[in-house]
Design a protein around this motif. Structure first.
Motif, PDB file in Angstrom:
ATOM      1  N   GLU A  94     -62.037  -9.719  44.457  1.00 23.13           N
ATOM      2  CA  GLU A  94     -61.475 -11.272  44.900  1.00 23.13           C
ATOM      3  C   GLU A  94     -62.399 -12.560  44.064  1.00 23.13           C
ATOM      4  O   GLU A  94     -60.866 -13.750  44.247  1.00 23.13           O
ATOM      5  CB  GLU A  94     -62.803 -11.795  46.043  1.00 23.13           C
ATOM      6  CG  GLU A  94     -62.175 -11.313  47.845  1.00 23.13           C
ATOM      7  CD  GLU A  94     -63.389 -11.379  48.423  1.00 23.13           C
ATOM      8  OE1 GLU A  94     -64.280 -11.765  48.722  1.00 23.13           O
ATOM      9  OE2 GLU A  94     -63.477 -10.436  49.685  1.00 23.13           O
ATOM     10  N   ILE A  95     -63.484 -12.420  43.384  1.00 23.91           N
ATOM     11  CA  ILE A  95     -63.326 -13.583  42.414  1.00 23.91           C
ATOM     12  C   ILE A  95     -62.478 -13.255  40.793  1.00 23.91           C
ATOM     13  O   ILE A  95     -62.790 -14.066  40.181  1.00 23.91           O
ATOM     14  CB  ILE A  95     -65.326 -13.478  42.244  1.00 23.91           C
ATOM     15  CG1 ILE A  95     -65.994 -14.745  41.085  1.00 23.91           C
ATOM     16  CG2 ILE A  95     -64.937 -12.433  41.014  1.00 23.91           C
ATOM     17  CD1 ILE A  95     -65.535 -15.760  42.062  1.00 23.91           C
ATOM     18  N   LEU A 148     -67.564 -19.935  39.124  1.00 25.64           N
ATOM     19  CA  LEU A 148     -66.906 -18.426  40.381  1.00 25.64           C
ATOM     20  C   LEU A 148     -67.447 -17.349  40.065  1.00 25.64           C
ATOM     21  O   LEU A 148     -67.592 -16.368  40.272  1.00 25.64           O
ATOM     22  CB  LEU A 148     -65.366 -18.444  40.326  1.00 25.64           C
ATOM     23  CG  LEU A 148     -64.685 -19.729  40.344  1.00 25.64           C
ATOM     24  CD1 LEU A 148     -62.938 -19.829  40.744  1.00 25.64           C
ATOM     25  CD2 LEU A 148     -64.679 -19.068  42.612  1.00 25.64           C
ATOM     26  N   ILE A 149     -67.989 -17.346  38.173  1.00 28.71           N
ATOM     27  CA  ILE A 149     -68.400 -15.916  37.292  1.00 28.71           C
ATOM     28  C   ILE A 149     -69.404 -15.669  38.147  1.00 28.71           C
ATOM     29  O   ILE A 149     -69.851 -14.863  38.108  1.00 28.71           O
ATOM     30  CB  ILE A 149     -68.289 -15.944  36.011  1.00 28.71           C
ATOM     31  CG1 ILE A 149     -66.208 -16.020  36.007  1.00 28.71           C
ATOM     32  CG2 ILE A 149     -68.980 -14.799  35.748  1.00 28.71           C
ATOM     33  CD1 ILE A 149     -66.213 -16.443  34.549  1.00 28.71           C
ATOM     34  N   ALA A 192     -71.021 -12.908  40.691  1.00 24.79           N
ATOM     35  CA  ALA A 192     -72.565 -11.929  39.840  1.00 24.79           C
ATOM     36  C   ALA A 192     -73.508 -11.956  41.363  1.00 24.79           C
ATOM     37  O   ALA A 192     -73.647 -11.089  41.225  1.00 24.79           O
ATOM     38  CB  ALA A 192     -72.903 -12.517  38.290  1.00 24.79           C
ATOM     39  N   VAL A 193     -73.592 -12.608  41.564  1.00 22.03           N
ATOM     40  CA  VAL A 193     -74.685 -13.595  42.682  1.00 22.03           C
ATOM     41  C   VAL A 193     -74.155 -12.297  44.122  1.00 22.03           C
ATOM     42  O   VAL A 193     -75.228 -11.496  44.455  1.00 22.03           O
ATOM     43  CB  VAL A 193     -75.332 -14.266  42.421  1.00 22.03           C
ATOM     44  CG1 VAL A 193     -76.107 -14.869  43.900  1.00 22.03           C
ATOM     45  CG2 VAL A 193     -75.632 -15.350  41.599  1.00 22.03           C
ATOM     46  N   ARG A 194     -73.431 -12.896  44.382  1.00 28.89           N
ATOM     47  CA  ARG A 194     -72.128 -11.802  45.777  1.00 28.89           C
ATOM     48  C   ARG A 194     -72.472 -10.399  45.147  1.00 28.89           C
ATOM     49  O   ARG A 194     -72.970  -9.644  45.884  1.00 28.89           O
ATOM     50  CB  ARG A 194     -70.793 -12.646  45.811  1.00 28.89           C
ATOM     51  CG  ARG A 194     -70.871 -14.068  46.758  1.00 28.89           C
ATOM     52  CD  ARG A 194     -69.700 -14.943  47.098  1.00 28.89           C
ATOM     53  NE  ARG A 194     -68.707 -13.331  47.357  1.00 28.89           N
ATOM     54  CZ  ARG A 194     -67.322 -13.508  47.798  1.00 28.89           C
ATOM     55  NH1 ARG A 194     -67.101 -14.249  46.512  1.00 28.89           N
ATOM     56  NH2 ARG A 194     -66.734 -12.508  48.056  1.00 28.89           N
ATOM     57  N   ALA A 195     -72.261 -10.087  43.944  1.00 31.06           N
ATOM     58  CA  ALA A 195     -71.860  -8.474  44.135  1.00 31.06           C
ATOM     59  C   ALA A 195     -73.150  -8.292  44.370  1.00 31.06           C
ATOM     60  O   ALA A 195     -73.628  -7.165  44.740  1.00 31.06           O
ATOM     61  CB  ALA A 195     -71.203  -8.280  42.660  1.00 31.06           C
ATOM     62  N   VAL A 196     -74.419  -9.093  43.528  1.00 33.11           N
ATOM     63  CA  VAL A 196     -76.018  -8.047  43.239  1.00 33.11           C
ATOM     64  C   VAL A 196     -76.168  -7.605  45.385  1.00 33.11           C
ATOM     65  O   VAL A 196     -76.970  -7.355  45.362  1.00 33.11           O
ATOM     66  CB  VAL A 196     -76.739  -8.709  42.594  1.00 33.11           C
ATOM     67  CG1 VAL A 196     -77.838  -8.806  43.329  1.00 33.11           C
ATOM     68  CG2 VAL A 196     -76.090  -8.661  41.320  1.00 33.11           C
TER      69      VAL A 196
END
Length: 81
Positions: free
Chosen positions: A22-23, A42-43, A47-51
């Protein structure tokens, strides 16, 4: 770098990959190089959303944040702005 154990019940690998996809799509939609500030934001958000895609009950210690510093080659230093 910490490796992700796909056998760990607290890791939702499908959700992590979906978040990264999505990102990436958002960055492509924005246009590569068109808005550096937004692209970097956005990056970092991705990264935060993935963690945070791990199960919070299985990993209560997860506290994620991300910072991106831009390197100014001419000044030979990182630009905190």
């Amino acid at each position: 770098m910490t490796k992700i154990d796909s056998n760990d019940p607290g890791v939702d690998l499908e959700n992590i990959l979906t978040t990264l996809n999505e990102i990436g799509a958002s960055i492509l939609q924005l246009g590569v190089g068109k808005d550096l500030h937004t692209t970097l934001a956005l990056i970092a958000q991705g990264a935060v959303r993935a963690v945070l895609s791990t199960d919070p009950d299985a990993r209560p210690e997860v506290n994620a944040s991300a910072v991106i510093w831009v390197y100014d080659a001419a000044k030979r230093r990182f630009d905190p702005d």
